[in-house]
Design a protein around this motif. Structure first.
Motif, PDB file in Angstrom:
ATOM      1  N   ARG A  38      88.534  12.807 137.448  1.00  0.00           N
ATOM      2  CA  ARG A  38      88.322  12.823 136.003  1.00  0.00           C
ATOM      3  C   ARG A  38      87.521  14.054 135.557  1.00  0.00           C
ATOM      4  NH1 ARG A  38      88.993   7.875 133.266  1.00  0.00           N
ATOM      5  NH2 ARG A  38      89.993   6.325 134.600  1.00  0.00           N
ATOM      6  N   ARG A 103      93.427  18.046 145.520  1.00  0.00           N
ATOM      7  CA  ARG A 103      93.138  16.989 146.506  1.00  0.00           C
ATOM      8  C   ARG A 103      92.390  17.579 147.697  1.00  0.00           C
ATOM      9  NH1 ARG A 103      95.447  12.345 144.531  1.00  0.00           N
ATOM     10  NH2 ARG A 103      94.149  11.329 146.080  1.00  0.00           N
ATOM     11  N   ASP A 125      93.021   6.966 148.245  1.00  0.00           N
ATOM     12  CA  ASP A 125      93.422   7.521 149.547  1.00  0.00           C
ATOM     13  C   ASP A 125      92.249   7.586 150.516  1.00  0.00           C
ATOM     14  OD1 ASP A 125      91.839   9.329 148.235  1.00  0.00           O
ATOM     15  OD2 ASP A 125      93.037  11.085 148.759  1.00  0.00           O
ATOM     16  N   ARG A 181     103.806   9.157 144.383  1.00  0.00           N
ATOM     17  CA  ARG A 181     103.588  10.593 144.580  1.00  0.00           C
ATOM     18  C   ARG A 181     103.671  10.956 146.058  1.00  0.00           C
ATOM     19  NH1 ARG A 181      97.819  10.005 142.704  1.00  0.00           N
ATOM     20  NH2 ARG A 181      96.769   9.308 144.578  1.00  0.00           N
TER      21      ARG A 181
HETATM   22  O1   DC Z   1      90.181   5.152 139.572  1.00  0.00           O
HETATM   23  P1   DC Z   1      90.271   6.062 138.344  1.00  0.00           P
HETATM   24  O2   DC Z   1      91.115   5.479 137.244  1.00  0.00           O
HETATM   25  O3   DC Z   1      88.930   6.510 137.856  1.00  0.00           O
HETATM   26  O4   DC Z   1      91.046   7.372 138.862  1.00  0.00           O
HETATM   27  C1   DC Z   1      91.292   8.475 138.023  1.00  0.00           C
HETATM   28  C2   DC Z   1      92.545   9.208 138.474  1.00  0.00           C
HETATM   29  O5   DC Z   1      92.381   9.788 139.768  1.00  0.00           O
HETATM   30  C3   DC Z   1      93.794   8.339 138.569  1.00  0.00           C
HETATM   31  O6   DC Z   1      94.883   9.125 138.078  1.00  0.00           O
HETATM   32  C4   DC Z   1      93.976   8.094 140.046  1.00  0.00           C
HETATM   33  C5   DC Z   1      93.374   9.323 140.671  1.00  0.00           C
HETATM   34  N1   DC Z   1      92.731   9.130 141.963  1.00  0.00           N
HETATM   35  C6   DC Z   1      93.364   9.574 143.091  1.00  0.00           C
HETATM   36  O7   DC Z   1      94.486  10.073 143.007  1.00  0.00           O
HETATM   37  N2   DC Z   1      92.747   9.476 144.307  1.00  0.00           N
HETATM   38  C7   DC Z   1      91.521   8.937 144.410  1.00  0.00           C
HETATM   39  N3   DC Z   1      90.932   8.855 145.609  1.00  0.00           N
HETATM   40  C8   DC Z   1      90.868   8.454 143.257  1.00  0.00           C
HETATM   41  C9   DC Z   1      91.498   8.562 142.050  1.00  0.00           C
END
Ligand code: DC
Length: 229
Positions: A38, A103, A125, A181
């Motif tokens: 975020r 990532r 993940d 994804r």
């Molecule tokens: O859990 P959240 O809604 O705060 O996550 C925000 C965004 O980040 C959501 O699009 C999922 C992604 N996310 C991710 O891909 N991998 C993570 N480890 C945590 C969140």
């Protein structure tokens, strides 16, 4: 490296609350990795980046100063913990989540966070990619409706005008994207523990988790850690 417990699963399954409470009972630190995605999203929108340019997003992630401290989230010297929960950021966060370059940077931040402390970390993940050797890997799930209702109540409480149907629709779209994804898709670890939180109290979920953690510590000859919780 400290001990790590991971909690993955879809939005609204109760990961954040469970992670915070679990960390507090264990006397460990907690990491909300969604907040990292975020913050990157917020910084990218503010910088006017093309959100589909994953290299630019990755370069930005590598250049910003982000600090997470419990519930507090800092971008440089700004407290952005409220801003990053805005629906606009939630919606746009998929670009950062889909960008391999982002990532990679965030995986570095997450592993670093576990270097000097025991950690409960939550995301999508954490057990599958970031901490494959975690002590216990949980996958926390709940029915679509229960998750949407939780999120709806949260948003209404914050003064947002929104309908439950919209929250449910957005959630289903986001779940489908997170699971489909190519990079780091959201899925349970093969060697993880799946917990269904629908109809369970927080206390029940925590007890279930603590039971698995105790068992795992015992198996690894680390039962002295029991004295701390
Ligand atoms: O859990 P959240 O809604 O705060 O996550 C925000 C965004 O980040 C959501 O699009 C999922 C992604 N996310 C991710 O891909 N991998 C993570 N480890 C945590 C969140």
């Amino acid at each position: 490296m400290g001990l790590v417990v991971t909690i993955d699963g879809p939005a609204g399954a109760g990961k954040s609350t469970a992670a915070r409470e679990l960390a507090s009972r264990l006397g460990w630190s907690v990491l909300d990795t969604g907040a990292m995605y975020r913050v990157v999203t917020l910084a990218a929108l503010e910088a006017g980046l093309d959100m589909t340019d994953s290299e630019a997003l990755g370069a930005l992630a590598g250049s910003i100063q982000v600090r997470l401290d419990g519930n507090l989230v800092w971008l440089g010297d700004r407290d952005v913990c409220k801003l990053i929960r805005e629906p606009e950021i939630t919606r746009a966060s998929r670009y950062a989540a889909n960008a391999p370059e982002v990532r990679k940077v965030l995986l570095g931040w997450q592993r670093k966070a576990s270097e000097n402390q025991n950690l409960v970390t939550e995301g999508r993940d954490q057990g599958t990619i970031v901490f494959p050797d975690a002590l216990v890997k949980f996958y926390l799930d709940a029915t679509d409706l229960e998750r949407a209702e939780r999120r709806y109540r949260e948003l209404i409480q914050k003064g947002h005008e929104i309908h439950l149907e919209q929250v449910l629709e957005d959630q289903q779209e986001r779940d489908a994207r997170d699971s489909a994804r190519e990079i780091a898709p959201m899925r349970p670890s093969d060697d993880g523990v799946r917990i269904e939180s629908t109809g369970k109290s927080l206390e029940e979920v925590l007890n279930e988790m603590l039971g698995h953690i105790r068992k795992s510590l015992l198996e690894r000859g680390l039962s002295e850690t029991f004295h701390t919780f």
